[in-house]
Every structure is written in structure tokens, then in C-alpha cells.
Design a protein around this motif. Sequence first.
Motif, PDB file in Angstrom:
ATOM      1  N   ILE A  15       0.848  -1.191   0.000  1.00 44.44           N
ATOM      2  CA  ILE A  15       0.000   0.000   0.000  1.00 44.44           C
ATOM      3  C   ILE A  15       0.883   1.239   0.000  1.00 44.44           C
ATOM      4  CG2 ILE A  15      -1.927  -1.138   1.168  1.00 44.44           C
ATOM      5  CD1 ILE A  15      -1.136   0.247   3.738  1.00 44.44           C
ATOM      6  N   SER A  16       0.323   2.325  -0.473  1.00 45.30           N
ATOM      7  CA  SER A  16       1.078   3.572  -0.590  1.00 45.30           C
ATOM      8  C   SER A  16       1.421   4.140   0.786  1.00 45.30           C
ATOM      9  CB  SER A  16       0.265   4.599  -1.370  1.00 45.30           C
ATOM     10  OG  SER A  16      -0.890   4.982  -0.634  1.00 45.30           O
ATOM     11  N   GLU A  17       2.323   5.101   0.804  1.00 49.54           N
ATOM     12  CA  GLU A  17       2.679   5.767   2.058  1.00 49.54           C
ATOM     13  C   GLU A  17       1.461   6.493   2.630  1.00 49.54           C
ATOM     14  OE1 GLU A  17       6.073   8.284   1.824  1.00 49.54           O
ATOM     15  OE2 GLU A  17       7.472   6.655   1.427  1.00 49.54           O
ATOM     16  N   ASP A  18       0.649   7.082   1.768  1.00 51.03           N
ATOM     17  CA  ASP A  18      -0.551   7.786   2.229  1.00 51.03           C
ATOM     18  C   ASP A  18      -1.496   6.841   2.958  1.00 51.03           C
ATOM     19  OD1 ASP A  18       0.157  10.286   1.359  1.00 51.03           O
ATOM     20  OD2 ASP A  18      -0.898  10.149  -0.541  1.00 51.03           O
ATOM     21  N   ASN A  19      -1.747   5.669   2.348  1.00 48.81           N
ATOM     22  CA  ASN A  19      -2.657   4.708   2.969  1.00 48.81           C
ATOM     23  C   ASN A  19      -2.069   4.086   4.226  1.00 48.81           C
ATOM     24  OD1 ASN A  19      -4.820   5.040   1.254  1.00 48.81           O
ATOM     25  ND2 ASN A  19      -4.214   3.407  -0.137  1.00 48.81           N
ATOM     26  N   PHE A  20      -0.753   3.862   4.222  1.00 45.87           N
ATOM     27  CA  PHE A  20      -0.118   3.336   5.429  1.00 45.87           C
ATOM     28  C   PHE A  20      -0.221   4.353   6.553  1.00 45.87           C
ATOM     29  CE2 PHE A  20       3.520   2.457   8.229  1.00 45.87           C
ATOM     30  CZ  PHE A  20       3.306   1.109   8.492  1.00 45.87           C
ATOM     31  N   ASP A  21      -0.022   5.617   6.215  1.00 39.14           N
ATOM     32  CA  ASP A  21      -0.154   6.705   7.189  1.00 39.14           C
ATOM     33  C   ASP A  21      -1.564   6.705   7.792  1.00 39.14           C
ATOM     34  OD1 ASP A  21      -0.907   9.577   7.978  1.00 39.14           O
ATOM     35  OD2 ASP A  21       1.250   9.775   7.682  1.00 39.14           O
ATOM     36  N   VAL A  52       4.126   3.382  19.171  1.00 40.91           N
ATOM     37  CA  VAL A  52       3.541   3.597  17.847  1.00 40.91           C
ATOM     38  C   VAL A  52       3.295   5.088  17.618  1.00 40.91           C
ATOM     39  CG1 VAL A  52       1.475   3.251  16.426  1.00 40.91           C
ATOM     40  CG2 VAL A  52       2.495   1.318  17.610  1.00 40.91           C
ATOM     41  N   SER A  53       2.742   5.754  18.615  1.00 42.05           N
ATOM     42  CA  SER A  53       2.447   7.189  18.494  1.00 42.05           C
ATOM     43  C   SER A  53       3.719   7.995  18.258  1.00 42.05           C
ATOM     44  CB  SER A  53       1.748   7.695  19.757  1.00 42.05           C
ATOM     45  OG  SER A  53       0.487   7.076  19.917  1.00 42.05           O
ATOM     46  N   ALA A  54       4.783   7.651  18.994  1.00 47.59           N
ATOM     47  CA  ALA A  54       6.050   8.362  18.848  1.00 47.59           C
ATOM     48  C   ALA A  54       6.653   8.125  17.466  1.00 47.59           C
ATOM     49  CB  ALA A  54       7.028   7.920  19.936  1.00 47.59           C
ATOM     50  N   LEU A  55       6.612   6.874  17.017  1.00 52.00           N
ATOM     51  CA  LEU A  55       7.140   6.540  15.699  1.00 52.00           C
ATOM     52  C   LEU A  55       6.314   7.185  14.592  1.00 52.00           C
ATOM     53  CD1 LEU A  55       8.123   2.760  16.008  1.00 52.00           C
ATOM     54  CD2 LEU A  55       9.634   4.638  15.372  1.00 52.00           C
ATOM     55  N   LYS A 183      11.536   5.016   4.875  1.00 50.14           N
ATOM     56  CA  LYS A 183      11.308   3.579   4.681  1.00 50.14           C
ATOM     57  C   LYS A 183      11.595   2.805   5.967  1.00 50.14           C
ATOM     58  CE  LYS A 183      12.600  -0.238   1.616  1.00 50.14           C
ATOM     59  NZ  LYS A 183      13.443  -0.634   0.443  1.00 50.14           N
ATOM     60  N   GLU A 184      12.676   3.175   6.667  1.00 50.10           N
ATOM     61  CA  GLU A 184      13.037   2.490   7.913  1.00 50.10           C
ATOM     62  C   GLU A 184      12.007   2.768   9.007  1.00 50.10           C
ATOM     63  OE1 GLU A 184      14.747   0.484  11.085  1.00 50.10           O
ATOM     64  OE2 GLU A 184      14.840   0.217   8.903  1.00 50.10           O
ATOM     65  N   LEU A 185      11.512   3.997   9.084  1.00 49.60           N
ATOM     66  CA  LEU A 185      10.491   4.322  10.080  1.00 49.60           C
ATOM     67  C   LEU A 185       9.200   3.560   9.807  1.00 49.60           C
ATOM     68  CD1 LEU A 185      11.096   8.161  10.430  1.00 49.60           C
ATOM     69  CD2 LEU A 185      11.357   6.462  12.246  1.00 49.60           C
ATOM     70  N   ARG A 186       8.867   3.391   8.544  1.00 48.01           N
ATOM     71  CA  ARG A 186       7.679   2.607   8.191  1.00 48.01           C
ATOM     72  C   ARG A 186       7.865   1.154   8.627  1.00 48.01           C
ATOM     73  NH1 ARG A 186       4.133   2.201   2.585  1.00 48.01           N
ATOM     74  NH2 ARG A 186       3.322   0.119   2.955  1.00 48.01           N
ATOM     75  N   ARG A 187       9.076   0.632   8.431  1.00 48.62           N
ATOM     76  CA  ARG A 187       9.347  -0.748   8.854  1.00 48.62           C
ATOM     77  C   ARG A 187       9.166  -0.900  10.366  1.00 48.62           C
ATOM     78  NH1 ARG A 187      12.614  -3.921  11.306  1.00 48.62           N
ATOM     79  NH2 ARG A 187      13.878  -2.170  12.029  1.00 48.62           N
ATOM     80  N   GLN A 188       9.715   0.061  11.108  1.00 56.51           N
ATOM     81  CA  GLN A 188       9.584   0.010  12.564  1.00 56.51           C
ATOM     82  C   GLN A 188       8.117   0.115  12.997  1.00 56.51           C
ATOM     83  OE1 GLN A 188      12.225   2.783  14.588  1.00 56.51           O
ATOM     84  NE2 GLN A 188      13.832   2.456  13.062  1.00 56.51           N
ATOM     85  N   LEU A 189       7.364   0.948  12.310  1.00 53.09           N
ATOM     86  CA  LEU A 189       5.933   1.079  12.620  1.00 53.09           C
ATOM     87  C   LEU A 189       5.199  -0.225  12.340  1.00 53.09           C
ATOM     88  CD1 LEU A 189       4.826   4.625  11.370  1.00 53.09           C
ATOM     89  CD2 LEU A 189       4.429   3.661  13.648  1.00 53.09           C
ATOM     90  N   ALA A 190       5.573  -0.879  11.242  1.00 52.53           N
ATOM     91  CA  ALA A 190       4.932  -2.151  10.888  1.00 52.53           C
ATOM     92  C   ALA A 190       5.170  -3.201  11.973  1.00 52.53           C
ATOM     93  CB  ALA A 190       5.462  -2.645   9.540  1.00 52.53           C
ATOM     94  N   VAL A 191       6.359  -3.209  12.534  1.00 56.06           N
ATOM     95  CA  VAL A 191       6.678  -4.151  13.611  1.00 56.06           C
ATOM     96  C   VAL A 191       5.840  -3.828  14.853  1.00 56.06           C
ATOM     97  CG1 VAL A 191       8.478  -4.927  15.217  1.00 56.06           C
ATOM     98  CG2 VAL A 191       9.007  -4.617  12.781  1.00 56.06           C
TER      99      VAL A 191
END
Length: 238
Positions: A15-21, A52-55, A183-191
Motif C-alpha cells: 500500500i502507498s505511504e498515504d494509505n499506510f499513514d 507507535v504514536s512516537a514513531l 522507509k526504515e520508520l515505516r518498517r519500525q511502525l509495521a513491527v
Amino acid sequence: MFESLTSNQFLTMQISEDNFDKLVKSHIERTSVIAANSSPLTAMFWDNRTAVSALYTQYSESRGKKALNLSQKEGKTINVNQIVKNIKVFVSLKEGIIKNKFFKGTAEYEEFYPLGVKEYAKASKKNIGNLFKRFIDSLNVHKMDLDSGILSEALPLYDSLMQAMSAQMNQVGNVKDITSSTKELRRQLAVQLYKNMLLLLLMNADNPQKVKDYFDESFIKHASKKAQVVEQAASKVQ
């Protein structure tokens, strides 16, 4: 049986960054109704939710910087393109003056235009700098025979090209760096989202379907459906 739980779909979803956001933001909002209590699971969940909120704040800021850097890169690219265009016009206009002094076909003329004016007209951003430097070197060699104003005009034009290209390349590097950071912050959020999902499942073991209330799957389903349509269209072409 365990595949859906042992695979972090937040990491693999396309999914796009917008939708992940939007997915992360809605999760934070939806889980705000969970009341804090003495349960160890709830305490662990709130710790993870805070993470999650901080990330998410860092991710949003990184996306903002990325957008800014992309727009700045575009601006610098436009600037380079305009200078390249100006150089091509300049060299073309000066061809008449040089031809009046050194007839076409002479050794002196060939120093300026060994492959004709078209060589400059067809030049790309990769080689225009070298070609124009050659033109300037020829002006220096024959500065006693030509109007000094030509060289005076050419030098700052060349300098502006070099500066603009350097600024563009630096901006390209900035875009790569911020893209990697985002990209790395998105990975951390996914975890962290995956951890939250597992904790919510434990907290609602008697009613696991309730966990869906804390995640807006519409963003995921829309993207999956779109990807499926593209895949089906590709298979038909084959």
C-alpha cells in the motif's frame, strides 16, 4: 493455520505511504478507547501504543521532509534545464560571429564547432558541461581575434551551470537519504503494529473478531483489489 499470525502483514502489504499513514493514524485513534487497568497485557499494549504514536510522529515528519526535498529537487532540475537551454542558445547565436571571423571549414572554426552547431543542440545534461568548456577554451585561445564580450558572457554562464548541477546532485543525495529514513520508520511502525495486533488478540482471546475494530482494513482491501486487477490484466496480455 498459523500463517496469518506468524507473518507480519504490516511489513509485506503493498500500500502507498498515504494509505499506510492513514492505517496507523486510525489505529492510534481507535485504540484510544481502551481503558488502562491493572492487567499486564493492557500495560504492555499501552507501552506499545505509546511507541507507535512516537514513531508515527517521526514518520509523518520524515514524509514531510521527503515531500519538501522532492519539490526542491524538482526546482533544481528545472534550473539546470533552463541553464542548459540558455547555453545552447548562446552557442548557436555566437556561431554567426565566429563564422564571420573564421570561415566555416577552417581549422579555427572547427575548434569551436568540430561537429557543427547541432552537436551543442543535441547535447544532454551529461555532456553539455564538457562541450561548453571546450567552447570557452577555444574562446580563450582566440580571445585576441574575437570580441572579449563573448568570453565575458560565457564564463558566468558556465559557472552557473556547474553550481546548478552541483546543487542538483546534492539534492538528489538528500532525497535518497530521507527516502531511506522514511522507509526504515515505516518498517519500525509495521513491527509495532504487529505487536499491538498480537497483544489485542491476547486481550480479546474470547472474541478475537473484536481486534478488527482497531484496524481500518479499507485502505488495505482497496490496495489489494487494485493490485489484483493489475495482475489479472497482465495475465491476459500474456
